[in-house]
Design an enzyme around this catalytic site. Sequence first.
Site, PDB file in Angstrom:
ATOM      1  N   THR A   9       0.831  -1.208   0.000  1.00  0.00           N
ATOM      2  CA  THR A   9       0.000   0.000   0.000  1.00  0.00           C
ATOM      3  C   THR A   9       0.859   1.249   0.000  1.00  0.00           C
ATOM      4  O   THR A   9       0.659   2.166  -0.803  1.00  0.00           O
ATOM      5  CB  THR A   9      -0.908   0.009   1.242  1.00  0.00           C
ATOM      6  OG1 THR A   9      -1.665  -1.189   1.287  1.00  0.00           O
ATOM      7  CG2 THR A   9      -1.853   1.203   1.200  1.00  0.00           C
TER       8      THR A   9
ATOM      9  N   TYR B 287     -12.925  -4.176  -2.399  1.00  0.00           N
ATOM     10  CA  TYR B 287     -14.038  -3.689  -3.228  1.00  0.00           C
ATOM     11  C   TYR B 287     -15.097  -4.750  -3.481  1.00  0.00           C
ATOM     12  O   TYR B 287     -16.287  -4.508  -3.271  1.00  0.00           O
ATOM     13  CB  TYR B 287     -13.557  -3.112  -4.573  1.00  0.00           C
ATOM     14  CG  TYR B 287     -14.696  -2.485  -5.352  1.00  0.00           C
ATOM     15  CD1 TYR B 287     -15.232  -1.265  -4.953  1.00  0.00           C
ATOM     16  CD2 TYR B 287     -15.272  -3.140  -6.438  1.00  0.00           C
ATOM     17  CE1 TYR B 287     -16.309  -0.709  -5.629  1.00  0.00           C
ATOM     18  CE2 TYR B 287     -16.344  -2.596  -7.114  1.00  0.00           C
ATOM     19  CZ  TYR B 287     -16.867  -1.380  -6.698  1.00  0.00           C
ATOM     20  OH  TYR B 287     -17.929  -0.836  -7.368  1.00  0.00           O
TER      21      TYR B 287
ATOM     22  N   TYR C 106      -3.037 -10.105   5.177  1.00  0.00           N
ATOM     23  CA  TYR C 106      -3.055  -8.680   5.502  1.00  0.00           C
ATOM     24  C   TYR C 106      -4.496  -8.262   5.725  1.00  0.00           C
ATOM     25  O   TYR C 106      -5.293  -8.216   4.784  1.00  0.00           O
ATOM     26  CB  TYR C 106      -2.402  -7.891   4.370  1.00  0.00           C
ATOM     27  CG  TYR C 106      -2.291  -6.403   4.580  1.00  0.00           C
ATOM     28  CD1 TYR C 106      -2.535  -5.795   5.812  1.00  0.00           C
ATOM     29  CD2 TYR C 106      -1.917  -5.575   3.518  1.00  0.00           C
ATOM     30  CE1 TYR C 106      -2.430  -4.429   5.980  1.00  0.00           C
ATOM     31  CE2 TYR C 106      -1.801  -4.210   3.674  1.00  0.00           C
ATOM     32  CZ  TYR C 106      -2.054  -3.636   4.904  1.00  0.00           C
ATOM     33  OH  TYR C 106      -1.943  -2.265   5.061  1.00  0.00           O
TER      34      TYR C 106
ATOM     35  N   ARG D 213      -9.331   0.026   4.741  1.00  0.00           N
ATOM     36  CA  ARG D 213      -9.040   0.312   3.340  1.00  0.00           C
ATOM     37  C   ARG D 213      -9.753  -0.645   2.398  1.00  0.00           C
ATOM     38  O   ARG D 213     -10.007  -0.288   1.245  1.00  0.00           O
ATOM     39  CB  ARG D 213      -7.525   0.251   3.075  1.00  0.00           C
ATOM     40  CG  ARG D 213      -6.749   1.362   3.742  1.00  0.00           C
ATOM     41  CD  ARG D 213      -5.318   1.452   3.219  1.00  0.00           C
ATOM     42  NE  ARG D 213      -5.242   2.170   1.961  1.00  0.00           N
ATOM     43  CZ  ARG D 213      -4.474   3.244   1.732  1.00  0.00           C
ATOM     44  NH1 ARG D 213      -3.715   3.735   2.692  1.00  0.00           N
ATOM     45  NH2 ARG D 213      -4.459   3.822   0.562  1.00  0.00           N
TER      46      ARG D 213
ATOM     47  N   LYS E 279      -0.591  -9.710   9.074  1.00  0.00           N
ATOM     48  CA  LYS E 279      -0.364  -8.291   9.361  1.00  0.00           C
ATOM     49  C   LYS E 279      -1.709  -7.737   9.799  1.00  0.00           C
ATOM     50  O   LYS E 279      -2.656  -7.680   9.007  1.00  0.00           O
ATOM     51  CB  LYS E 279       0.152  -7.551   8.118  1.00  0.00           C
ATOM     52  CG  LYS E 279       0.327  -6.042   8.341  1.00  0.00           C
ATOM     53  CD  LYS E 279       0.730  -5.318   7.064  1.00  0.00           C
ATOM     54  CE  LYS E 279       0.805  -3.811   7.298  1.00  0.00           C
ATOM     55  NZ  LYS E 279       1.101  -3.060   6.048  1.00  0.00           N
TER      56      LYS E 279
ATOM     57  N   ILE F 130       5.039  -4.036  10.605  1.00  0.00           N
ATOM     58  CA  ILE F 130       5.287  -3.589   9.233  1.00  0.00           C
ATOM     59  C   ILE F 130       4.920  -2.122   9.232  1.00  0.00           C
ATOM     60  O   ILE F 130       3.754  -1.752   9.311  1.00  0.00           O
ATOM     61  CB  ILE F 130       4.495  -4.415   8.212  1.00  0.00           C
ATOM     62  CG1 ILE F 130       4.978  -5.867   8.265  1.00  0.00           C
ATOM     63  CG2 ILE F 130       4.657  -3.841   6.808  1.00  0.00           C
ATOM     64  CD1 ILE F 130       4.219  -6.821   7.355  1.00  0.00           C
TER      65      ILE F 130
END
Length: 295
Positions: free
Chosen positions: A46, A109, A135, A140, A163, A204
Site C-alpha cells: 500500500t 471492493y 493482511y 481500506r 499483518k 510492518i
Amino acid sequence: MSIFVGSGVALVTPFDENNQVNYKKLGELLEYHVENKTDAIVISGTTGEASTMTESERLNVIKFTVDKIAKRIPVIAGTGSNSTEIAVEFSKKVEVLGVDGLLVVTPYYNKGNERGIYGHYKEIAESVELPIILYNVPGRTGVNLSVSLVKELAKFKNIVAIKEASGNISYAAEIARQVPELDIYSGNDDMTVPILSLGGKGVISVSANIIPEVIHNMVMSFLNGDSKEACRLQLGYNELSNGMFIETNPVPVKEAMNYLGYEVGGCRLPLGEMYQENIEKLHSIIDRHEVKKWK
C-alpha cells in the site's frame, strides 16, 4: 520459523520528476535501511503505491529490490489483488524473483463472502511455495477477516503470519489466543507494543521510512525484556507515527521524506498533494521530534 522478527519497513516507491520509478533513489533507500537496522523490506505494498503501478513496474521494482538487498535481510513483496486469478498469477511470477515471502491483502471492493475469501487465499497458497502473510486492513478494503476464517486459513502450511491493521486490540488478542501458530505483525505503528505484548513478532511500519532505528529499537527492546524502554519509544513517537496518517497514506510519509531531504517525489493520482494546513502541521510534528534528515 518466522519470516522476520523486528521492524519491516513498508517502503515507499520513489518517483522522479516524470512520475516514473526512480531506481537510483530506490537503491539508496534500500542501503539506508540495511545500515539503519531495518529487519525486513516490504515492497510493492500500500505504502509503495502498488495499486497505481503496472504489473511490469511492480515486477521490476521487486526484482531490483531482491538483487540490491542480496539476502542481507528478508524481502517481502505485496502480491494481493481483488481478482483471485490476477493475484495467483502475479504471486507465481514474484516467487521466481527470489523474495522471502508474500504479503497478500484481503480482496478489496468486491466484499467477498467468507467462502469466497477462503477460496481466494486457498488458490494463492496452493500456487506458490513461499510463506504468506495475510493482511487484514478493513479500513481500506471494506473486509475484515473473521477469527474463524483466519483459523481455517492457518491450516495451509505456507500461510504463516498475519499483518493486523484493524486497530482492534480485542480482535488481535483473539487471533493470538485461537490461532497461536500464526505470527502476528502490527500493521499500525501506534499499536506495535500492544501487539508485541500479545506475542507479536514485530511491525510492518510506515514510520520506519523516516525513523528506522527507532522502530527497530522499540521492537527489540520489548523482545529483549525491556518493556519500559519499548513503551517509552512507543508513547514518545506516537504523535509522529500518527502524523503519517494525517491524510491518506502514503501522501504524508512522502511529504515527510521530501521535507527531510530524501527526494522521493510525489504520489500518483488519485493521491494528490496535501492541504497546506496539514503540511504545516506535519512539518511541525517532525521538527518537534528532531527527526534526522537524509544523510
